[in-house]
Design a protein around this motif. Structure first.
Motif, PDB file in Angstrom:
ATOM      1  N   SER A 166      41.837  40.144  54.418  1.00  0.00           N
ATOM      2  CA  SER A 166      42.293  39.404  53.243  1.00  0.00           C
ATOM      3  C   SER A 166      42.023  40.230  51.995  1.00  0.00           C
ATOM      4  O   SER A 166      41.053  40.994  51.944  1.00  0.00           O
ATOM      5  N   GLN A 197      41.909  38.543  48.956  1.00  0.00           N
ATOM      6  CA  GLN A 197      41.595  37.534  47.946  1.00  0.00           C
ATOM      7  C   GLN A 197      40.227  37.782  47.298  1.00  0.00           C
ATOM      8  O   GLN A 197      40.035  37.520  46.117  1.00  0.00           O
ATOM      9  N   GLU A 219      35.154  33.288  54.373  1.00  0.00           N
ATOM     10  CA  GLU A 219      36.558  33.298  53.974  1.00  0.00           C
ATOM     11  C   GLU A 219      37.445  33.197  55.210  1.00  0.00           C
ATOM     12  O   GLU A 219      37.236  33.929  56.190  1.00  0.00           O
ATOM     13  N   ILE A 239      38.199  30.678  45.264  1.00  0.00           N
ATOM     14  CA  ILE A 239      38.141  32.123  45.057  1.00  0.00           C
ATOM     15  C   ILE A 239      37.281  32.398  43.818  1.00  0.00           C
ATOM     16  O   ILE A 239      37.564  31.863  42.739  1.00  0.00           O
ATOM     17  N   LYS A 293      41.409  39.035  40.107  1.00  0.00           N
ATOM     18  CA  LYS A 293      41.747  40.434  40.378  1.00  0.00           C
ATOM     19  C   LYS A 293      42.023  41.201  39.095  1.00  0.00           C
ATOM     20  O   LYS A 293      41.672  42.367  38.960  1.00  0.00           O
TER      21      LYS A 293
END
Length: 807
Positions: free
Chosen positions: A586, A588, A634, A664, A668
């Motif tokens: 992932s 995320q 996760e 989350i 990012k």
């Protein structure tokens, strides 16, 4: 409380007196209540109980004890059971010397290869370090005494270690810097934890409620004792409230008075003192049981020496074997060159230094090893002085040999407690010797002795490289047995060897020079960084060669773990260390490309195949979520890697894991460096986004007068002329001592004077100076010489008068 009835018989003053030492190494006792003093001794790799004057620097000789390989060496064995055996042997010797608490193991992360105390620490990986440490602790405590895991926590530099403020984000703190301690507490069940000198996010660790209360006690369920590092107490009352039971060494009762006053003034409830005392009494009584009646006051010196050799043999790492130059051919003419062959480098320096019961010497063992030895030359001066004469003599001998054994490494004063290394180089005079030898004989095998990673731009000039690390008192024979093939090397590196120091992830952030050190690289230390950012290294984490070969096959993964086969495809028996790494697919939540989550050491005969199972555990898939403030999983597909090193992956598979549906925690857009893993130049704004708060100012405020927690080094900015003169005198002394070759004494100045906070004058002198006297010293430092001198004399007279009245 377990000892409520006993505690109720004590006065407030008596209770407070137990909160600090009786002297340098012992706790208080109380004959009327049948409470004996408890002895604490240094001992990560051997017992250092001093027979004469006590010190914490390794100056005065201790009672002879077995010097086992250091933690950095045993870590290369990747053998938890071997670590537990080491602990049992250490525990047996501690009992023989009537030591209640053995101050080790040390499990701080190898954040940077220049940390001066890396030789005392296991690994750059918290899972690996925690598992080895838990083994040591179980072994030590099986003998009825206590281990003391240290230094809790984020103590990853030696420079300014007593005052530096470590700035680290919560997730990195939990996943990298506390996971090893968590394993040591939960699986090793250590009875004692030592707090570190430094601050964590502005609060000294020994008075840090978040670290000692919320995490250590509430979350991990720890009910043992926390002891300060020696002289590591700042505010005794704040430490008591945080659950730091014991201050060491003695302060001659000064800090006891701080506790008494706080209770009488209503700032602290007496019940808090009682709880701390109850835990301390439990440690005293439970470790004292082994000494009741008869107990073994001697140990088998020969048997312990032999075991130290076995530990060294399993921890030696073969890093290069070009043209199968090893093991040595029986008829080959061998020349031995290098000062370390005659005078072995086998342990570190500082508080861990051990007075060995025996000490093997390579030159004395060569004849019995079966090697066709044609001579020895020193080749180089140990402490770096250049000598063309020694090089010429070594080259003359090398011309006559088929193979040259060159013993190289770092000296004792380069790797030492209290100081960080200035670079990753092997001394230049040794490299010059190697260059000269290569011109007359290309068949060179280097035997390397050092406790931490070094640069090797000279690696192409050697055909063999055997790394013994710091292999203890029996290391010389262990190395010879590997060289001759009597032992098949099985060690693998527990730290990465970069090509250049500037390649290391913390290169721009190490060390903190003034107020603080910022861990801007976050969790990307060691192989986590190199593998994620795809940076080439010299030798990867988990790397090591063997005299045989191994084949991996038939991987099978389920929700409980991974199973696979290993076959010895060579001609000799050997041991292989298989490593389990896990990587989330992932994107995320930012993570390293892969992380170590298990390992197994397997012994195989030629042609033999064994099935290996490595189970998943509660740490395999977790991460710390800073929004929920707890461990989460996760939901993702996870790649399962089985490797012979972090870079040599032999088998892969994928498993889907259900998550805990936590939010989350990151954006990012705010953290581009962390999501890419390219963290070599993280800006302040991005680091603050990771921290969730502002980054404190990292430099000294030179407009303020110097105080208790400022260091002697800061006297260069002092108002007082006398203080500035004293600073220059200290600086000159350090330079002069280095110039005349007295590097160990020069180091001592840096370690025990230059970077010492002023409060250390009171905390480390056993009551010779108290805090009111220190106030006078600070007056002198801040420009009030006569007033300060008068205050020092006045307070000293008052202190002596008070003690005379008590006695």
């Amino acid at each position: 409380m377990k000892y409520k009835d006993l505690i109720e018989k004590m006065t407030l003053e008596e209770k407070a007196s137990f909160m600090s030492g009786k002297d340098f190494w012992q706790t208080q006792d109380m004959e009327r209540l049948g409470i004996n003093s408890m002895f604490l001794a240094d001992g990560p790799h051997g017992i250092r109980k001093q027979a004469e004057a006590a010190d914490h620097l390794g100056l005065n000789e201790s009672i002879p004890a077995t010097c086992f390989p250091t933690a950095s060496t045993v870590a290369n064995s990747w053998d938890v059971e071997l670590g537990e055996k080491v602990g049992r042997y250490l525990g047996e010797e501690a009992v023989a010397q009537k030591v209640n608490v053995l101050l080790g193991p040390g499990i701080n992360m190898k954040r940077n290869p220049l940390c001066g105390r890396n030789f005392e620490y296991f690994s750059e990986d918290p899972y690996h370090a925690g598992k080895l440490a838990a083994g040591y602790i179980r072994g030590i405590q099986s003998r009825g005494i206590s281990a003391c895991v240290k230094h809790f926590a984020v103590n990853n530099q030696e420079e300014r270690r007593m005052s530096i403020d470590t700035i680290v984000d919560e997730r990195t703190l939990r996943e990298i810097y506390l996971t090893g301690f968590e394993i040591a507490v939960k699986e090793g069940k250590t009875k004692t934890v030592m707090s570190s000198y430094n601050k964590l996010d502005g609060v000294y660790t020994n008075e840090n409620q978040h670290l000692l209360r919320e995490i250590l006690r509430d979350e991990w369920g720890y009910n043992g004792v926390v002891v300060t590092d020696w002289g590591g107490n700042n505010d005794r009352v704040a430490a008591l409230l945080a659950g730091n039971e014991l201050e060491m060494p003695t302060t001659a009762g000064e800090t006891n008075q701080d506790i008494i006053k706080a209770i009488k003034d209503g700032k602290v409830k007496e019940e808090v003192l009682d709880e701390n005392l109850d835990r301390l009494l439990d440690l005293i009584f439970t470790t004292e049981e082994v000494f009741q009646g008869s107990y073994k006051k001697e140990f088998d010196i020969k048997a312990h020496h032999q075991f130290a050799q076995q530990v060294a043999e399993e921890s030696i790492v073969l890093l290069k074997n070009e043209d199968n130059i090893l093991p040595l051919k029986k008829d080959a003419k061998i020349a031995t060159i290098g000062d370390f062959a005659k005078d072995p480098r086998y342990q570190g320096a500082g508080s861990s230094i051990v007075n060995p019961t025996e000490l093997d010497n390579t030159l004395e063992l060569l004849e019995a090893s079966g090697i066709h030895h044609i001579g020895y030359e020193q080749g180089f001066e140990r402490y770096g002085k250049k000598s063309q004469t020694k090089i010429d003599s070594a080259c003359a001998l090398a011309k006559e040999a088929d193979v040259v054994l060159l013993y190289m490494g770092l000296d004792e004063v380069t790797e030492a407690e209290g100081l960080d290394r200035s670079n990753m180089k092997v001394p230049e005079n040794q490299v010059e010797l190697l260059d000269a030898l290569h011109k007359v004989n290309p068949n060179i095998i280097v035997v390397l002795s050092c406790g931490s990673a070094v640069k090797m731009p000279w690696i192409d000039k050697v055909k063999g490289l055997v790394h013994g690390y710091l292999s203890g008192q029996a290391g010389a024979k262990a190395v010879l047995r590997v060289l001759t093939g009597e032992v098949n090397p099985s060690g693998k590196l527990a730290e990465t060897y970069p090509l250049h120091y500037k390649d290391t992830p913390s290169y721009r952030y190490f060390p903190g020079k003034e107020v603080s050190v910022e861990y801007r690289e976050s969790m990307f230390i060691g192989y986590r960084y190199y593998d994620t950012a795809k940076v080439d290294v010299l030798y990867p984490f988990g790397y090591g060669l063997s005299y045989t070969t191994f084949d991996y096959s038939d991987i099978q993964v389920n929700k409980d773990g991974v199973t696979f086969n290993i076959t010895n495809t060579g001609d000799v028996s050997g041991m292989e260390i298989a490593q389990l790494y896990v990587g989330s697919q992932s994107e995320q939540i930012f993570r390293p490309a892969k992380e170590l989550k298990g390992f197994a050491k397997i012994s195989l005969n030629p042609g033999e195949t064994k099935s290996v199972t490595i189970a998943f555990d509660d740490k395999t898939f977790r991460y710390f979520n800073v929004k929920t403030n707890q461990w989460e999983v996760e939901e993702a597909d996870y790649q399962i890697f089985i490797g012979a090193s972090s870079a040599d992956i032999r088998l892969t598979d994928t498993v889907s894991i259900e998550g805990t549906n936590a939010p989350i925690p990151y954006s990012k857009e705010q953290l581009p460096s962390y999501y890419s893993g390219k963290i070599k130049n993280v800006g302040k704004q991005e680091f603050e986004a990771l921290l969730g708060r502002e980054v404190p100012v990292a430099t000294w405020d030179r407009s303020k007068p110097l105080g208790y927690n400022d260091t002697i080094a800061q006297c260069q900015y002092a108002e007082g002329l006398f203080a500035r003169f004293a600073f220059q005198a200290i600086k000159f002394s350090h330079w002069f001592l280095k110039k005349i070759g007295k590097r160990d004494t020069a180091n001592l100045i840096m370690m025990s004077v230059y970077h010492m906070p002023f409060r250390g004058m009171a905390r480390m002198t056993g009551g010779i100076m108290n805090m009111p006297m220190l106030d006078g010293v600070l007056m002198i430092v801040n420009g009030h010489f006569l007033k300060g001198l008068k205050h020092v004399v006045k307070e000293r007279n008052k202190m002596l008068k008070s003690r005379k009245a008590i006695n």
